[in-house]
Design a protein around this motif. Structure first.
Motif, PDB file in Angstrom:
ATOM      1  N   VAL A  80       0.837  -1.209   0.000  1.00  0.00           N
ATOM      2  CA  VAL A  80       0.000   0.000   0.000  1.00  0.00           C
ATOM      3  C   VAL A  80       0.871   1.259   0.000  1.00  0.00           C
ATOM      4  N   ALA A  81       2.038   1.194   0.618  1.00  0.00           N
ATOM      5  CA  ALA A  81       2.961   2.334   0.574  1.00  0.00           C
ATOM      6  C   ALA A  81       3.448   2.588  -0.855  1.00  0.00           C
ATOM      7  N   ARG A 137      -6.140  -0.874  -2.891  1.00  0.00           N
ATOM      8  CA  ARG A 137      -7.031  -1.777  -2.151  1.00  0.00           C
ATOM      9  C   ARG A 137      -6.367  -3.124  -1.885  1.00  0.00           C
ATOM     10  N   VAL A 138      -6.876  -3.769  -0.844  1.00  0.00           N
ATOM     11  CA  VAL A 138      -6.368  -5.074  -0.413  1.00  0.00           C
ATOM     12  C   VAL A 138      -7.559  -6.007  -0.258  1.00  0.00           C
ATOM     13  N   LEU A 139      -7.438  -7.206  -0.803  1.00  0.00           N
ATOM     14  CA  LEU A 139      -8.447  -8.250  -0.620  1.00  0.00           C
ATOM     15  C   LEU A 139      -7.864  -9.263   0.358  1.00  0.00           C
ATOM     16  N   ALA A 187      -5.917   1.131   7.009  1.00  0.00           N
ATOM     17  CA  ALA A 187      -6.481   2.396   7.491  1.00  0.00           C
ATOM     18  C   ALA A 187      -5.417   3.478   7.563  1.00  0.00           C
ATOM     19  N   ALA A 188      -4.253   3.125   8.059  1.00  0.00           N
ATOM     20  CA  ALA A 188      -3.163   4.097   8.182  1.00  0.00           C
ATOM     21  C   ALA A 188      -2.707   4.614   6.825  1.00  0.00           C
ATOM     22  N   ALA A 189      -2.801   3.772   5.809  1.00  0.00           N
ATOM     23  CA  ALA A 189      -2.346   4.150   4.469  1.00  0.00           C
ATOM     24  C   ALA A 189      -3.468   4.697   3.595  1.00  0.00           C
ATOM     25  N   GLY A 190      -4.699   4.623   4.083  1.00  0.00           N
ATOM     26  CA  GLY A 190      -5.835   5.078   3.286  1.00  0.00           C
ATOM     27  C   GLY A 190      -6.230   4.110   2.193  1.00  0.00           C
ATOM     28  N   MET A 202     -15.640  -0.998  12.309  1.00  0.00           N
ATOM     29  CA  MET A 202     -14.445  -0.253  12.686  1.00  0.00           C
ATOM     30  C   MET A 202     -14.269   0.966  11.780  1.00  0.00           C
ATOM     31  N   LYS A 203     -14.511   0.788  10.509  1.00  0.00           N
ATOM     32  CA  LYS A 203     -14.376   1.869   9.540  1.00  0.00           C
ATOM     33  C   LYS A 203     -15.410   2.980   9.808  1.00  0.00           C
ATOM     34  N   ALA A 204     -16.598   2.572  10.246  1.00  0.00           N
ATOM     35  CA  ALA A 204     -17.691   3.513  10.445  1.00  0.00           C
ATOM     36  C   ALA A 204     -17.598   4.306  11.741  1.00  0.00           C
TER      37      ALA A 204
END
Length: 82
Positions: free
Chosen positions: A23-24, A29-31, A54-57, A75-77
């Motif tokens: 992600v950096a 996106r990650v599955l 989450a940290a990387a958006g 958690m996202k919400a």
């Protein structure tokens, strides 16, 4: 990115470290799969991957585990577990 903890381990990395690197580098996106793990181990690993995303958006999608997917959405919400 489609997760594979065995390939990460073969490369000498923990899955969360691999996700962080990907992600950096710009993956949007990650599955998360890892569906062969017992539920408690899968959730623990999923939580770590979710934190990295989450940290990387990056967007995280959870495959084949509705319970973990609902947890991730909660958690996202707003950080409250469903």
């Amino acid at each position: 990115m489609l997760t594979d903890r065995r390939q990460s381990a073969a490369a000498g990395r923990d899955l969360a470290e691999t996700v962080a690197a990907v992600v950096a580098a710009g993956a949007p996106r990650v599955l998360f799969r890892e569906k062969d793990l017992p539920a408690d181990e899968r959730r623990a690993l999923g939580e770590r991957v979710a934190e990295v995303c989450a940290a990387a958006g990056a967007q995280l999608t959870v495959a084949s585990d509705p319970t973990l997917a609902r947890w991730g959405q909660a958690m996202k919400a707003g950080g409250k577990e469903a």
